[in-house]
Design a protein around this motif. Structure first.
Motif, short mmCIF file in Angstrom:
data_model
loop_
_atom_site.label_atom_id
_atom_site.label_comp_id
_atom_site.label_asym_id
_atom_site.label_seq_id
_atom_site.Cartn_x
_atom_site.Cartn_y
_atom_site.Cartn_z
N THR A 22 0.81 -1.23 0.00
CA THR A 22 0.00 0.00 0.00
C THR A 22 0.84 1.27 0.00
N THR A 23 2.07 1.21 0.47
CA THR A 23 3.00 2.33 0.35
C THR A 23 4.30 1.79 -0.24
N ARG A 24 4.98 2.61 -1.01
CA ARG A 24 6.21 2.18 -1.66
C ARG A 24 7.31 3.20 -1.42
N LEU A 25 8.54 2.71 -1.53
CA LEU A 25 9.71 3.58 -1.45
C LEU A 25 10.60 3.32 -2.66
N SER B 110 -8.32 -1.74 0.78
CA SER B 110 -9.26 -0.72 0.33
C SER B 110 -9.38 0.42 1.34
N ILE B 111 -9.29 0.10 2.62
CA ILE B 111 -9.35 1.14 3.66
C ILE B 111 -8.13 2.05 3.58
N ILE B 112 -6.94 1.44 3.39
CA ILE B 112 -5.73 2.25 3.29
C ILE B 112 -5.75 3.10 2.03
N ASP B 113 -6.24 2.54 0.92
CA ASP B 113 -6.36 3.33 -0.31
C ASP B 113 -7.20 4.58 -0.08
N HIS B 114 -8.29 4.41 0.65
CA HIS B 114 -9.16 5.56 0.94
C HIS B 114 -8.41 6.61 1.76
N GLN B 115 -7.65 6.17 2.75
CA GLN B 115 -6.90 7.13 3.58
C GLN B 115 -5.83 7.84 2.76
N LEU B 116 -5.18 7.11 1.85
CA LEU B 116 -4.16 7.73 1.01
C LEU B 116 -4.76 8.80 0.11
N LYS B 117 -5.91 8.49 -0.48
CA LYS B 117 -6.57 9.46 -1.37
C LYS B 117 -7.04 10.69 -0.59
N ALA B 118 -7.38 10.49 0.68
CA ALA B 118 -7.82 11.60 1.52
C ALA B 118 -6.67 12.32 2.20
N HIS B 119 -5.43 11.88 1.93
CA HIS B 119 -4.23 12.44 2.55
C HIS B 119 -4.31 12.37 4.08
#
Length: 295
Positions: free
Chosen positions: A130-133, A151-160
């Motif tokens: 879900t996160t990359r470096l 899907s929950i983490i994707d939502h948080q990423l899109k919402a910053h």
């Protein structure tokens, strides 16, 4: 896997509405419906359109996630910072790519995580990174251990809503104790890999705090408020302070480190399964620690 909620609302609603309120996406509901999952209300199987009236126990049973054969398995070890049923957080060393590419097909962090899942005998073998470096950036990488968590983490990423903090060592002396770079970033015209500050780029916001100053370099703590490729490296280079060791962005190559001096040291996000923020820290790698301590 089973996820259970109590319906505390007395307002009539469909089961799918309640599930949506808890972060269940339409794509996940389709997997539950067509790939061996189930929705239960008070222990009885129902459809997603079943009406709730208050006080019910609603359970979602998700199907097993079979691993993708296109992702190879590596037996090389991973440095686990945190793990529970839903998330795996790993401290990635510099020099290891996050995911496979043509030049690095089998020895990435994703390959290693798949090998770890298989060695542990986990039912879900799908690797949800879900996160990359960047390959030569060290530090925290987050994996979701199932589709729902992803899907929950994707939502948080899109919402910053996720907080990622980095430590970097940059060339020159930064005089301001705290500052921002608010400049759009896009692909450089002469390179497939390199990025640059350009009016045609995407909005990009970087915040920094000075930790320590030397005569020829500055140690900074950095927070990303957007997630563009090479964002920290591009913004500091554009400001005349490229990261030490960063050959791609003309950073000093004789400063005692053979990769960009960048480490993801802290990750914080809201964990809905625990019902609280989850905060993880990654210690500084030896090359960065030496760089800071010997100057």
């Amino acid at each position: 896997m089973r996820f259970t909620w109590q319906n505390t609302s007395s307002t009539p609603m469909k089961v799918k509405t309640l599930l949506s309120q808890h972060g269940v996406t339409r794509s996940l509901l389709k997997k539950v419906k067509f790939h061996g999952g189930a929705i239960l209300v008070n222990g009885q199987a129902v459809l997603a359109i079943h009406m709730l009236h208050g006080g019910e126990t609603v359970t979602m049973v998700t199907p097993a996630e079979i691993g993708n054969d296109h992702l190879g398995v590596s037996d090389l070890p991973i440095n686990i910072l945190y793990e529970d049923r839903d998330f795996l957080i790993v401290n990635k060393p510099a020099g290891v790519a996050s995911v496979p590419a043509h030049a690095l097909p089998d020895n990435t962090l994703a390959n290693r995580v798949k090998g770890y899942y298989r060695a542990q005998g986990y039912q879900n073998e799908v690797v949800h990174i879900t996160t990359r470096l960047d390959r030569d950036t060290s530090g925290i990488v987050l994996f979701a251990k199932h589709h729902f968590a992803h899907s929950i983490i994707d939502h948080q990423l899109k919402a910053h809503a996720m907080k990622k903090m980095y430590l970097a060592v940059v060339a020159g002396t930064i005089t301001e104790d705290h500052g921002w770079f608010d400049q759009p970033i896009g692909r450089a015209a002469d390179s497939f890999i390199k990025r640059t500050v350009t009016p045609a780029g995407k909005p990009s916001l970087t915040e920094y705090w000075v930790v320590k100053r030397f005569t020829d370099r500055t140690v900074v703590r950095v927070r990303l408020h957007s997630g563009r490729t090479h964002q920290i490296r591009v913004h500091f280079a554009a400001a005349g302070h490229p990261l030490l060791g960063d050959a791609l962005y003309d950073g000093p190559l004789d400063a005692g480190i053979d990769r960009q001096a960048l480490h993801c040291m802290q990750l914080q996000f809201a964990d809905p399964f625990l019902g609280r923020p989850l905060v993880t820290f990654a210690p500084l790698p030896a090359d960065l620690a030496r760089l800071i301590e010997t100057n």
